[in-house]
Design an enzyme around this catalytic site. Structure first.
Site, PDB file in Angstrom:
ATOM      1  N   ARG A  61       0.831  -1.241  -0.245  1.00 60.76           N
ATOM      2  CA  ARG A  61      -0.057   0.001   0.050  1.00 60.76           C
ATOM      3  C   ARG A  61       0.816   1.197   0.056  1.00 60.76           C
ATOM      4  NH1 ARG A  61      -2.370  -3.527   3.890  1.00 60.76           N
ATOM      5  NH2 ARG A  61      -4.403  -4.273   3.491  1.00 60.76           N
ATOM      6  N   ARG A 114       1.021  -1.112  -5.406  1.00 61.79           N
ATOM      7  CA  ARG A 114      -0.218  -0.527  -5.612  1.00 61.79           C
ATOM      8  C   ARG A 114       0.111   0.950  -5.649  1.00 61.79           C
ATOM      9  NH1 ARG A 114      -5.460  -1.158  -1.989  1.00 61.79           N
ATOM     10  NH2 ARG A 114      -4.498   0.017  -0.637  1.00 61.79           N
ATOM     11  N   GLU A 148     -12.678  -3.666  -7.188  1.00 65.67           N
ATOM     12  CA  GLU A 148     -13.208  -3.190  -5.754  1.00 65.67           C
ATOM     13  C   GLU A 148     -14.788  -2.892  -5.894  1.00 65.67           C
ATOM     14  OE1 GLU A 148      -9.945  -1.147  -3.402  1.00 65.67           O
ATOM     15  OE2 GLU A 148      -9.648  -0.888  -5.507  1.00 65.67           O
ATOM     16  N   ARG A 205     -19.292  -0.746   7.100  1.00 66.77           N
ATOM     17  CA  ARG A 205     -19.180  -1.675   8.253  1.00 66.77           C
ATOM     18  C   ARG A 205     -18.694  -1.038   9.475  1.00 66.77           C
ATOM     19  NH1 ARG A 205     -13.863  -5.153   7.375  1.00 66.77           N
ATOM     20  NH2 ARG A 205     -12.088  -3.420   7.283  1.00 66.77           N
ATOM     21  N   CYS A 255      -6.876  -9.806  -1.971  1.00 66.33           N
ATOM     22  CA  CYS A 255      -5.898  -9.173  -1.130  1.00 66.33           C
ATOM     23  C   CYS A 255      -6.691  -8.392  -0.019  1.00 66.33           C
ATOM     24  CB  CYS A 255      -4.994  -7.991  -1.659  1.00 66.33           C
ATOM     25  SG  CYS A 255      -5.965  -6.796  -2.528  1.00 66.33           S
TER      26      CYS A 255
END
Length: 600
Positions: free
Chosen positions: A307, A343, A442, A476, A513
């Site tokens: 990341r 990424r 995503e 969430r 991932c």
């Protein structure tokens, strides 16, 4: 932290930082209050103050190198490299030039200028939502205290004294240098208020096999020296005044854990291949270069997700090409020849890069973020791509674009990449011309367009956190609907299956991932659906490898076909739990999760 009571015993639920179990007496480490006084200096004294600070920085560096040498001898190379980040802080041009400027501009003493600058960084970390950056605070505090002690000629010891009786060390916070000098024969466990599972202290504690729990409010718990406590670093529990039954129970758990730990590490260098010969690549997710040591420690096949945005989050200004290149190069060289997937900048959402002003949106997760930010800031995007391309000369780097939602985005991103490649060709700068290119899946629109997207990339990586969130329309982090965030929803699993089928048509690989990759039950489902690679936190790899080596791919594939016909998550979970109970061991007390997985 949550607290419950059982008779005289108090049970506190914190955050598991280092697995294992310990029973011992409390030893409180109370830091002395430190007050750095501001002192104004004459104009002619500024050069002297700057020189004094430079000498202190060099002395601090010598001390850290001595500690690193000791850890290298006592523990190992990977653990010793933790202190490389401390040295990098002492060499950080951005930080030091700011301090030197403060001394000369504001006419203030070196210790005040240095502590003020470090505290400004600590304040930024404190306000960030991401727990990982907060874990770096202990490193900064350690460096600051060390330099200030040298500047003020402090005689107070910076290391814990040798203690001859077995203890549980309890403190507000701990630094890696302090932990590295504990007496391992007597230090049974660690309990702290501040820290996290990804902090250097946690990494070092795991390497030293010291059970550790963080996130414990010491004042609320009322811990006193000499009290008997149990530290459950696997579940994140601290039990104060345990009963004889508790002690006996945890002695059994400790013996079982030690046996399992030894068994898991015998698998480190073995292949993650099923009983019937299907190889599943097991990769690691990391945020900062220093974590590569944990990746190597747990024997990951590759880094499936670096990341890179955390490189931006830890700087007051956008890191330049050279700074990024050095970070990417370090990771690729340490991992070589194993692949490293980088990424590109995934700013926005809950990762606020102040310099880009990605904030103030009503719905940041659906706003200006990820690849959208990069395509609107091609100068920043190209700088990062140059750093990655330069590092790719090692030959093991894979490049990945985040949150692609339509064909135009992948096309535009590739145009920018091709422009940078053309610059390199014109200047004859070496890079990997065969570097693989991938994109994150995503959002639902990317799932629908997966067959078309597959023609532009060499691999897909599914980020399950966002895919679940967007597919089910569930935030969430909202406690009212958190139970609706269901990874095993038929809708989510069918979407993952569609992506895999689209990739197969084009002959490209698919990895996961997100959190599901590190969960045993979810992994069986994903393998059954046809996933090629699972990328997770390093500490979950050995347990996952054990499961895969005992799994029949044919049975997993049949189960995958069966659950795609099911209509509820409950039925899916029940089917997998029953069919693969021998692998999941769901009800066994011997079940140990080394490190809980994180989101992508």
């Amino acid at each position: 932290m949550t607290i419950s009571r059982r008779g005289r015993s108090i049970i506190a639920q914190g955050v598991p930082a280092s697995p294992g179990f310990a029973i011992g007496t409390v030893h409180l480490l109370r830091p002395e209050a430190r007050v750095i006084k501001r002192r104004y200096i004459a104009p002619e004294e500024s050069k002297q103050e700057v020189a004094r600070l430079k000498n202190a920085l060099e002395e601090a560096k010598r001390e850290i190198l001595a500690i690193k040498k000791q850890v290298l001898h006592d523990v190992g190379e990977q653990e010793a490299r933790i202190f490389d980040s401390h040295i990098l802080i002492l060499d950080d041009r951005e930080v030091l030039e700011g301090v030197f400027q403060d001394i000369e501009t504001h006419r203030i003493n070196a210790e005040y200028a240095f502590s003020s600058r470090i505290n400004s960084f600590l304040d930024r970390f404190e306000n960030l939502s991401g727990g990982f950056l907060k874990d770096r605070m202990a490193d900064l505090r350690d460096i600051c205290d060390r330099v200030i002690d040298i500047l003020t000629a402090s005689e107070s010891p910076r290391t814990i004294q040798d203690i001859v009786t077995p203890i549980i060390v309890v403190a507000h916070t701990l630094s890696p240098s302090t932990v590295s000098q504990f007496n391992l024969k007597t230090t049974l466990g660690l309990v702290t208020e501040v820290g996290g599972k990804t902090s250097h202290v946690a990494i070092l504690a795991r390497s030293l096999e010291i059970p550790s729990v963080t996130g414990i409010n010491l004042q609320e718990l009322g811990l006193e020296p000499g009290q008997t406590i149990i530290v459950d670093g696997t579940a994140g529990l601290v039990i104060v005044n345990p009963s004889l039954r508790d002690i006996k129970e945890y002695e059994i758990k400790k013996a079982a854990y030690v046996a399992l730990e030894k068994e898991l590490f015998t698998l480190r260098d073995l292949s993650s291949t099923t009983l019937d010969g299907k190889y599943i690549e097991l990769s690691a997710n990391i945020e900062l270069p220093v974590e590569v040591e944990a990746v190597l420690q747990y024997g990951a096949d590759s880094i499936g997700l670096y990341r890179s945005e955390f490189l931006f989050l830890t700087h007051e200004t956008i890191p330049d090409e050279e700074h990024q290149y050095q970070a990417y190069k370090y990771i690729s060289e340490r991992m070589s020849p194993r692949p490293v997937t980088i990424r590109t900048l995934d700013a926005g959402g809950d990762k606020i890069v102040q310099q880009l002003r990605v904030s103030g949106e009503a719905n940041p997760f659906l706003g200006w973020r990820s690849i959208r930010v990069c395509l609107d800031n091609t100068d920043i995007f190209k700088t990062q791509l140059r750093g990655i391309l330069r590092a790719s000369a090692t030959g093991n780097i894979r490049l990945m674009f985040p949150m692609i939602s339509n064909l135009n985005e992948i096309r535009e991103a590739r145009v920018v990449l091709d422009e940078v490649k053309a610059e390199f060709e014109a200047k004859q700068i070496p890079y990997d011309r065969n570097m693989e290119l991938g994109c994150m899946i995503e959002v639902p629109s990317a799932v629908v367009m997966a067959e078309e997207l597959s023609k532009y990339v060499d691999f897909f990586s599914i980020g399950t956190k966002d895919l679940i969130q967007f597919t089910l329309a569930v935030d969430r982090s909202n406690e009212k609907i958190a139970d609706m965030f269901e990874p095993h929803s038929p809708a989510v699993l069918r979407m993952i299956s569609w992506v895999i089928k689209a990739a197969r048509l084009q002959g490209i690989k698919v990895s996961v991932c997100g959190e599901m990759a590190g969960d045993l039950l979810s992994a069986i489902i994903l393998i059954g659906l046809g996933i090629d690679e699972l990328s997770m936190v390093p500490g979950s790899i050995l347990e996952m490898k054990k499961m895969i080596r005992s799994l029949s791919f044919v049975e997993a594939k049949l189960a995958g076909e069966t659950i795609l016909k099911m209509t509820t998550a409950e039925d899916i979970v029940a089917h997998i739990s029953q069919k693969f109970s021998h692998l999941l061991d769901l009800n066994s007390e011997k079940k140990v999760r080394l490190v809980q997985p994180m989101g992508a």
